[in-house]
Scaffold this motif. Structure first.
Motif, PDB file in Angstrom:
ATOM      1  N   ASP A 219       0.784  -1.238   0.000  1.00 49.68           N
ATOM      2  CA  ASP A 219       0.000   0.000   0.000  1.00 49.68           C
ATOM      3  C   ASP A 219       0.816   1.288   0.000  1.00 49.68           C
ATOM      4  O   ASP A 219       0.267   2.350   0.302  1.00 49.68           O
ATOM      5  N   VAL A 220       2.115   1.217  -0.332  1.00 52.65           N
ATOM      6  CA  VAL A 220       2.918   2.450  -0.307  1.00 52.65           C
ATOM      7  C   VAL A 220       3.575   2.771  -1.659  1.00 52.65           C
ATOM      8  O   VAL A 220       4.607   3.429  -1.708  1.00 52.65           O
ATOM      9  N   VAL A 221       2.978   2.297  -2.748  1.00 50.28           N
ATOM     10  CA  VAL A 221       3.514   2.553  -4.101  1.00 50.28           C
ATOM     11  C   VAL A 221       5.038   2.339  -4.151  1.00 50.28           C
ATOM     12  O   VAL A 221       5.795   3.202  -4.585  1.00 50.28           O
ATOM     13  N   HIS A 222       5.465   1.153  -3.702  1.00 57.24           N
ATOM     14  CA  HIS A 222       6.888   0.919  -3.507  1.00 57.24           C
ATOM     15  C   HIS A 222       7.682   0.946  -4.812  1.00 57.24           C
ATOM     16  O   HIS A 222       8.893   1.147  -4.805  1.00 57.24           O
ATOM     17  N   GLU A 223       7.013   0.770  -5.958  1.00 61.28           N
ATOM     18  CA  GLU A 223       7.744   0.726  -7.236  1.00 61.28           C
ATOM     19  C   GLU A 223       8.236   2.096  -7.690  1.00 61.28           C
ATOM     20  O   GLU A 223       8.974   2.185  -8.662  1.00 61.28           O
ATOM     21  N   ILE A 224       7.817   3.168  -7.027  1.00 61.15           N
ATOM     22  CA  ILE A 224       8.203   4.496  -7.537  1.00 61.15           C
ATOM     23  C   ILE A 224       8.945   5.318  -6.481  1.00 61.15           C
ATOM     24  O   ILE A 224       8.897   6.536  -6.493  1.00 61.15           O
ATOM     25  N   ASN A 225       9.647   4.618  -5.588  1.00 58.59           N
ATOM     26  CA  ASN A 225      10.449   5.314  -4.582  1.00 58.59           C
ATOM     27  C   ASN A 225      11.929   5.012  -4.801  1.00 58.59           C
ATOM     28  O   ASN A 225      12.295   4.016  -5.426  1.00 58.59           O
ATOM     29  N   ASP A 226      12.782   5.872  -4.218  1.00 56.37           N
ATOM     30  CA  ASP A 226      14.229   5.636  -4.324  1.00 56.37           C
ATOM     31  C   ASP A 226      14.639   4.432  -3.491  1.00 56.37           C
ATOM     32  O   ASP A 226      15.534   3.689  -3.867  1.00 56.37           O
ATOM     33  N   ILE A 227      13.999   4.266  -2.334  1.00 54.20           N
ATOM     34  CA  ILE A 227      14.207   3.046  -1.550  1.00 54.20           C
ATOM     35  C   ILE A 227      12.854   2.589  -1.026  1.00 54.20           C
ATOM     36  O   ILE A 227      12.041   3.399  -0.590  1.00 54.20           O
ATOM     37  N   SER A 228      12.614   1.287  -1.114  1.00 53.07           N
ATOM     38  CA  SER A 228      11.400   0.734  -0.516  1.00 53.07           C
ATOM     39  C   SER A 228      11.744  -0.530   0.233  1.00 53.07           C
ATOM     40  O   SER A 228      12.571  -1.332  -0.220  1.00 53.07           O
ATOM     41  N   LEU A 229      11.097  -0.681   1.376  1.00 52.66           N
ATOM     42  CA  LEU A 229      11.201  -1.907   2.169  1.00 52.66           C
ATOM     43  C   LEU A 229       9.798  -2.496   2.227  1.00 52.66           C
ATOM     44  O   LEU A 229       8.860  -1.853   2.702  1.00 52.66           O
ATOM     45  N   VAL A 230       9.681  -3.719   1.714  1.00 55.11           N
ATOM     46  CA  VAL A 230       8.355  -4.324   1.550  1.00 55.11           C
ATOM     47  C   VAL A 230       8.304  -5.624   2.361  1.00 55.11           C
ATOM     48  O   VAL A 230       9.164  -6.499   2.178  1.00 55.11           O
ATOM     49  N   GLY A 231       7.328  -5.743   3.224  1.00 55.28           N
ATOM     50  CA  GLY A 231       7.248  -6.877   4.140  1.00 55.28           C
ATOM     51  C   GLY A 231       7.180  -8.226   3.433  1.00 55.28           C
ATOM     52  O   GLY A 231       6.379  -8.413   2.506  1.00 55.28           O
ATOM     53  N   VAL A 232       8.050  -9.156   3.856  1.00 61.33           N
ATOM     54  CA  VAL A 232       8.052 -10.540   3.353  1.00 61.33           C
ATOM     55  C   VAL A 232       8.440 -11.454   4.513  1.00 61.33           C
ATOM     56  O   VAL A 232       8.956 -10.998   5.534  1.00 61.33           O
ATOM     57  N   VAL A 233       8.187 -12.765   4.321  1.00 64.12           N
ATOM     58  CA  VAL A 233       8.622 -13.733   5.331  1.00 64.12           C
ATOM     59  C   VAL A 233       9.754 -14.563   4.742  1.00 64.12           C
ATOM     60  O   VAL A 233       9.588 -15.220   3.712  1.00 64.12           O
ATOM     61  N   HIS A 234      10.923 -14.510   5.391  1.00 63.33           N
ATOM     62  CA  HIS A 234      12.071 -15.313   4.965  1.00 63.33           C
ATOM     63  C   HIS A 234      11.922 -16.708   5.570  1.00 63.33           C
ATOM     64  O   HIS A 234      11.574 -16.833   6.754  1.00 63.33           O
ATOM     65  N   PRO A 235      12.194 -17.763   4.786  1.00 59.93           N
ATOM     66  CA  PRO A 235      11.937 -19.110   5.312  1.00 59.93           C
ATOM     67  C   PRO A 235      12.725 -19.437   6.581  1.00 59.93           C
ATOM     68  O   PRO A 235      12.260 -20.201   7.421  1.00 59.93           O
ATOM     69  N   GLU A 236      13.912 -18.865   6.749  1.00 59.37           N
ATOM     70  CA  GLU A 236      14.681 -19.140   7.981  1.00 59.37           C
ATOM     71  C   GLU A 236      14.689 -17.966   8.951  1.00 59.37           C
ATOM     72  O   GLU A 236      14.689 -18.160  10.166  1.00 59.37           O
ATOM     73  N   LEU A 237      14.666 -16.751   8.416  1.00 54.01           N
ATOM     74  CA  LEU A 237      14.874 -15.588   9.289  1.00 54.01           C
ATOM     75  C   LEU A 237      13.567 -14.948   9.764  1.00 54.01           C
ATOM     76  O   LEU A 237      13.583 -14.023  10.568  1.00 54.01           O
ATOM     77  N   GLY A 238      12.436 -15.413   9.251  1.00 54.44           N
ATOM     78  CA  GLY A 238      11.143 -14.881   9.699  1.00 54.44           C
ATOM     79  C   GLY A 238      10.754 -13.617   8.949  1.00 54.44           C
ATOM     80  O   GLY A 238      11.212 -13.353   7.833  1.00 54.44           O
ATOM     81  N   ALA A 239       9.894 -12.803   9.587  1.00 62.03           N
ATOM     82  CA  ALA A 239       9.362 -11.609   8.913  1.00 62.03           C
ATOM     83  C   ALA A 239      10.415 -10.514   8.841  1.00 62.03           C
ATOM     84  O   ALA A 239      11.159 -10.280   9.800  1.00 62.03           O
ATOM     85  N   GLY A 240      10.462  -9.837   7.721  1.00 64.63           N
ATOM     86  CA  GLY A 240      11.397  -8.726   7.514  1.00 64.63           C
ATOM     87  C   GLY A 240      11.002  -8.015   6.232  1.00 64.63           C
ATOM     88  O   GLY A 240       9.811  -7.955   5.894  1.00 64.63           O
ATOM     89  N   TYR A 241      11.996  -7.522   5.502  1.00 62.88           N
ATOM     90  CA  TYR A 241      11.688  -6.687   4.338  1.00 62.88           C
ATOM     91  C   TYR A 241      12.491  -7.091   3.102  1.00 62.88           C
ATOM     92  O   TYR A 241      13.665  -7.457   3.204  1.00 62.88           O
ATOM     93  N   ASP A 242      11.847  -6.955   1.945  1.00 63.86           N
ATOM     94  CA  ASP A 242      12.502  -7.095   0.650  1.00 63.86           C
ATOM     95  C   ASP A 242      12.932  -5.691   0.211  1.00 63.86           C
ATOM     96  O   ASP A 242      12.144  -4.742   0.283  1.00 63.86           O
ATOM     97  N   LEU A 243      14.173  -5.548  -0.257  1.00 62.98           N
ATOM     98  CA  LEU A 243      14.742  -4.224  -0.548  1.00 62.98           C
ATOM     99  C   LEU A 243      14.611  -3.879  -2.035  1.00 62.98           C
ATOM    100  O   LEU A 243      15.044  -4.644  -2.888  1.00 62.98           O
TER     101      LEU A 243
END
Ligand code: SF4
Length: 544
Positions: A219-243
Motif C-alpha cells: 500500500d505504499v507505491v513501492h515501485e516508484i520510490n528511491d528506496i522501498s522496504l516491503v514486508g516478506v517472510v524469509h523461510p529461515e529468518l522470519g518476517a522482515g523486508y525485501d529491498l
C-alpha cells in the motif's frame, strides 16, 4: 588510415569519483550554505522584515528545505509558464508542506492543522499522495508561529521539500491490521529520529523518496520510490523486508528494482542510511535532470548497486530473500475493515485530496465522538479513521458523509488523483483539481449504469512532472500547452494508457504508454473517459 581517439565519457559530477566542486547553479547554492540553515534567517530576519528581505537563493532554493515554496502568482495563465522567470511567476505567498511520516496523526494534531489553516492559510488544506498536508497562502511573517504550533503538537516541516530525505511513506494500517506481515512503525520512527535533519544528509543530488510497508496489499507505491522496504517472510529468518531501489516518475519514469536482499527489522534503519549515503556520494550532480537515484541504478544494475551498498557502506552482506507475493487486496483501504483488536478502521475518500479548515475540524470532532482518536493519511490521497467501535461505525460513516468524505465512493471518486495544478503551482500549464472534481461528478451520473469490479484509475497532472503519478494509472492525463498546425495554442492533456502498480491495480506493475497524438481538453475529458471505460468493459477478456 586515420585513427580516431575515443573521447572519455563526461564526468557525471559524482562526489566519490569526480570531487565535490559544484557543476551547476543548484549545486553552487547548496555548497554555499546548507539548506537547513535558512530556518534561523527566516525566524530572525525574514519573518520580521518581510518578503522583500529574502534573497533569491533562499527564496527559490533553501526555503524548500523547510517545506516552503513560493506559490504561483494569481492570474498568470499557462501560456506564460515557460517564458517567465521564477520571480515573475512567484506570488508573495508560500505553499507550506507538513511532513507526516507514515501519515500518522491524532485528532488533536488534526485540530492543530485546522487552526493553522484557519488562521494563516485562508482555510486551505490538501492531503497529498505522499501522506503530507499542504497549506497555501502562507506569509513569511506567520512561519515562526506556524512552526511553534506544529512542533508543540509533534509535527514538522523539516526536509518536506528540497534535495533531502523526504517524508517516509508508511503503511496506513501499520500495527493494526490483522493480516499484516510486519509492523513498520518502529523502523519509520527510528529513521526519522536518527536521520531527518542530519546535516550529513541534507545536500543530496536530488530528493530521496522512501516507502516502508508490512501489509500484503502493498500500500505504499513501492515501485516508484528511491528506496522501498516491503514486508516478506524469509523461510529461515522470519518476517522482515525485501529491498527495492531506484524508482521514480517525472519525465524519465522508471520502476524500482529488487536488489534480491532480505533486511531484518533490526537492520532496516542502517540499510536506509547506507543507501542514502551511497546516493549522496555516487549520485549524478552534473545535470539536474539526471540526478535522481534511478539513473545511477540504471547504469550500474542491481547487482553492482547491492555490492557497493554492502561493501562500502554497510560492511556486511545481506541475506538473499524472497519477493513479495502478488496482492489481490485494494491498497487504498477504503471502506470498513476489522482491526486485529476487534475494533474497525474505516477508509474515506476526500475528492482529489482536498479538505479544508472546516472539514478537518469537523472530522476530528466526529472521530472523537465515537472514541476514535487516530487518523492516517494514505499515499492515495485518502484518510483512515482507526479504532472505531463496530457498533458506532455506521454513525461515523454518516457524520463523514455530511462532510463529503465517503466510505463507499463511486469508482471514479475513489481512484482519481490530481496534482496541485495551475491554482498554486508555478510549473503548471493547466487547472487540475477542480477539473478532476467536475469530471468525477459528470461520470458518476453518466456511468451510474455501469458496474466495475475494480475502479479505473484516472490521474491528472498539470505539467510533465508526475506529482500525480500519471504513468501508473489506467488513464493518465498530462497537462501541456499544445501548438496547433495553424499556429494557435491550446491547453490540453496528453493521454497515457494502461499503467498500474502491483500495489493498486494489477499483479505486475507497468508504466502506461503515451498515446501519440491523442490529447483531450478539460471540456471533453468526461466524454473521453466514458468512451474508454465503456469500450474496455465491452471488449475485455474474462480474466482481465
Ligand atoms: Fe505542479 Fe506539475 Fe507537480 Fe502538478 S505535476 S504539482 S503542475 S509540478
Amino acid at each position: 588510415m586515420t585513427t580516431t581517439t575515443k573521447r572519455a565519457p563526461r564526468a557525471e559530477g559524482q562526489w566519490a569519483v569526480d570531487g565535490t566542486a559544484p557543476l551547476n547553479p543548484n549545486e553552487v547554492f547548496k555548497a554555499a550554505d546548507d539548506g537547513l540553515h535558512v530556518r534561523k534567517r527566516i525566524e530572525e530576519i525574514y519573518a520580521k522584515q518581510g518578503f522583500d528581505s529574502i534573497p533569491s537563493d533562499d527564496l527559490h532554493g533553501r526555503m524548500r528545505w523547510w517545506g516552503l515554496y513560493t506559490q504561483r502568482r494569481q492570474g498568470i495563465d499557462g501560456s506564460r509558464t515557460a517564458e517567465l522567470t521564477p520571480d515573475q511567476l512567484s506570488d508573495r505567498y508560500f505553499m507550506m508542506r507538513v511532513r507526516l511520516d507514515g501519515g500518522a496523526l491524532s485528532t488533536e494534531q488534526i485540530r492543530t492543522l485546522a487552526g493553522i489553516s484557519r488562521d494563516f492559510a485562508r482555510g486551505t488544506a490538501d492531503i497529498t499522495d505522499r501522506q503530507n498536508l499542504q497549506f497555501h497562502w502562507i506569509t513569511v511573517e506567520s512561519v515562526p508561529e506556524i512552526w511553534r504550533r506544529l512542533e508543540d503538537a509533534g509535527m514538522q516541516t523539516i526536509e518536506a521539500c528540497g534535495d533531502t530525505p523526504r517524508v517516509i511513506l508508511g503503511s496506513p494500517v501499520a500495527g493494526i491490521s490483522a493480516d499484516e506481515i510486519i509492523d513498520p512503525t518502529p523502523v519509520i520512527a527510528e529513521i526519522v529520529e536518527r536521520f531527518i535533519g542530519d546535516e550529513s544528509l541534507s545536500n543530496l543530488p536530488r530528493k530521496f523518496k522512501s516507502a516502508i510497508t508490512g501489509h500484503p496489499s502493498l500500500d505504499v507505491v513501492h515501485e516508484i520510490n528511491d528506496i522501498s522496504l516491503v514486508g516478506v517472510v524469509h523461510p529461515e529468518l522470519g518476517a522482515g523486508y525485501d529491498l527495492w531501489a531506484g524508482g521514480g516518475l517525472s519525465v524519465a519514469p522508471r520502476l524500482a528494482q529488487r536488489l534480491g536482499a532480505f533486511v531484518t527489522a533490526e537492520q532496516a534503519a542502517d540499510v536506509w542510511h547506507a543507501e542514502i549515503r551511497l546516493f549522496r556520494d555516487y549520485g549524478y550532480r552534473r545535470l539536474r535532470n539526471r540526478a535522481r537515484l534511478k539513473f545511477l541504478l540504471a547504469d550500474w544494475g542491481p547487482q553492482r548497486f547491492r555490492e557497493v551498498l554492502e561493501n562500502e557502506y554497510l560492511g556486511y552482506r545481506l541475506a538473499d530473500g524472497p519477493e513479495p507475493g502478488p496482492s489481490s487486496l485494494p491498497a487504498d483501504h477504503i471502506g470498513v475493515h476489522p482491526q486485529k483488536d476487534g475494533l474497525n478502521y474505516v477508509g474515506f475518500a476526500p475528492t482529489v485530496g482536498r479538505v479544508s479548515e472546516d472539514i478537518l475540524e469537523a472530522l476530528a470532532d466526529a472521530a472523537d465522538s465515537v472514541g476514535a482518536r487516530r487518523i492516517r493519511f494514505t499515499p492515495h490521497q485518502k484518510l483512515l479513521v482507526l479504532d472505531v467501535p463496530p457498533e458506532r461505525t455506521d454513525e461515523l460513516i454518516a457524520s463523514f458523509e455530511k462532510l463529503g468524505l465517503r466510505a463507499n465512493p463511486s469508482p471514479f471518486r475513489r481512484a482519481t488523483l490530481a496534482c496541485t495544478g495551475i491554482e498554486y503551482c508555478k510549473l503548471a500549464f493547466v487547472e487540475t483539481k477542480s477539473t478532476a472534481a467536475a469530471v468525477i461528478d459528470t461520470l458518476e451520473q453518466r456511468l451510474a449504469d455501469v458496474s466495475l469490479d475494480r475502479p479505473i484509475s484516472l490521474h491528472i497532472n498539470g505539467c510533465p512532472n508526475s506529482c500525480a503519478r500519471i504513468q501508473t494509472a489506467d488513464i493518465g492525463l498530462k497537462g501541456q500547452l499544445q501548438k496547433n498546425p495553424d499556429g494557435t495554442e491550446e491547453f490540453a492533456f496528453q493521454v497515457h494508457l494502461g499503467g498500474g502498480l502491483a500495489s493498486v491495480d494489477r499483479e505486475d506493475a507497468g508504466l502506461g504508454r503515451t498515446v501519440r497524438g491523442l490529447k483531450v481538453t478539460s471540456a471533453n475529458m468526461p466524454d473521453y473517459v466514458e468512451r474508454v471505460t465503456r469500450s474496455y468493459l465491452a471488449g475485455r477478456k474474462p480474466d482481465e
